[in-house]
Design an enzyme around this catalytic site. Structure first.
Site, mmCIF file in Angstrom:
data_model
loop_
_atom_site.group_PDB
_atom_site.id
_atom_site.type_symbol
_atom_site.label_atom_id
_atom_site.label_comp_id
_atom_site.label_asym_id
_atom_site.label_seq_id
_atom_site.Cartn_x
_atom_site.Cartn_y
_atom_site.Cartn_z
ATOM 1 N N SER A 1 0.867 -1.181 0.000
ATOM 2 C CA SER A 1 0.000 0.000 0.000
ATOM 3 C C SER A 1 0.900 1.227 0.000
ATOM 4 O O SER A 1 2.096 1.129 0.313
ATOM 5 C CB SER A 1 -0.864 -0.009 1.269
ATOM 6 O OG SER A 1 -1.462 1.247 1.515
ATOM 7 N N TYR B 1 -1.644 -0.861 10.658
ATOM 8 C CA TYR B 1 -1.773 -1.085 9.207
ATOM 9 C C TYR B 1 -0.502 -0.650 8.487
ATOM 10 O O TYR B 1 0.014 -1.360 7.621
ATOM 11 C CB TYR B 1 -2.985 -0.315 8.675
ATOM 12 C CG TYR B 1 -3.266 -0.542 7.208
ATOM 13 C CD1 TYR B 1 -3.867 -1.719 6.772
ATOM 14 C CD2 TYR B 1 -2.929 0.423 6.255
ATOM 15 C CE1 TYR B 1 -4.126 -1.940 5.431
ATOM 16 C CE2 TYR B 1 -3.180 0.214 4.913
ATOM 17 C CZ TYR B 1 -3.783 -0.972 4.505
ATOM 18 O OH TYR B 1 -4.022 -1.175 3.158
#
Length: 256
Positions: A143, A156
């Site tokens: 990501s 995350y």
């Protein structure tokens, strides 16, 4: 006949979003696809979509955070298709937006179990299989959060940085064995995950598009198909010199 005719692909987390788009694109280009997700309904819907379009697909439920599930998934895919030529480690969760000092340990553990440990377990099993079958291509889903920080999303961010590190190491260790490992780093993509994060951040006052479009230099968020196009290309012969690459697909987000 597509460029993946006679080949097989495994895509985790393919019951929706980017994973589903990648599974559909592999099938469109001729691959036989093993769809995997913890969401049985979503996974079976992806298989249905592939079959209705004339493709070949099967579904296997697996929790990537469980080593036994991952081993069973690899065995089932090899049994179904003979071998695994391409693997996409896409399964992931986002968790809650909470300041670093207040992050619950349970939230950290849950995110790391799926995003980091899950990628680790899948990579291990896929590499072992490909060492026996003569190579293949693997794409991990990181990501933009694997490249930069995002306040409130520390577990995350940590998990996606871990994916970047594992990608580089696996690539260096197994490139000469004919196993190409790369990663993609999506920015804001029109998925359930982005909707969840936008809803948390704005308490429902703004949609993910309203919140995220202005943050991307292209002026919009991306689509799952745009990420799927890159994933499938990285697994193709056109990307034969791509190894250990960490590729943003983010509308210019990290160029700022």
């Amino acid at each position: 006949m597509g460029q993946f005719s006679g080949k097989s692909a495994l895509v985790t987390g393919s019951g929706a979003g980017i994973g589903r788009a990648a599974a559909l694109e592999f099938a469109r280009q001729g691959a036989k696809v093993m769809v995997s997700d913890v969401n049985v309904e979503g996974g079976e819907e992806t298989v249905k979509m592939i079959r209705e379009a004339g493709g070949h697909a099967a579904f296997f439920r697996a929790d990537v955070s469980e080593a036994e599930d991952v081993a069973a998934l690899i065995s089932a895919t090899a049994a179904e298709f003979g071998r695994i030529d391409c693997a996409v480690n896409n399964a992931g969760i986002e968790g809650k937006i909470v300041p670093f000092a207040d992050q619950p340990e349970a939230n950290y553990d849950a995110i790391m179990a799926v995003n980091a440990k899950g990628t680790f377990l899948c990579l291990q099993a896929e590499i072992r299989h490909m060492l026996e079958t003569g190579g293949g291509a693997i794409v991990n889903l990181s990501s933009v959060a694997g490249l930069i920080g995002f306040p409130g999303l520390s577990p995350y961010v940590a998990s996606k940085h871990a994916v970047v590190g594992m990608t580089k190491n696996a690539a260096l260790e197994y490139g000469k064995a004919g196993i190409r490992v790369n990663a993609v780093c999506p920015g804001g993509i029109d998925t359930r995950m982005l909707d969840s994060l936008a809803d948390q951040a704005s308490a429902g006052a703004q949609s993910s598009s309203q919140m995220m479009d202005p943050l991307h230099p292209l002026g919009r968020i991306g689509t799952p198909q745009e990420v799927a196009n890159l994933i499938v290309w990285l697994c193709s012969p056109q990307a034969s010199f791509m190894l250990g690459a960490i590729v943003p697909v983010d509308g210019g987000f990290v160029a700022q």
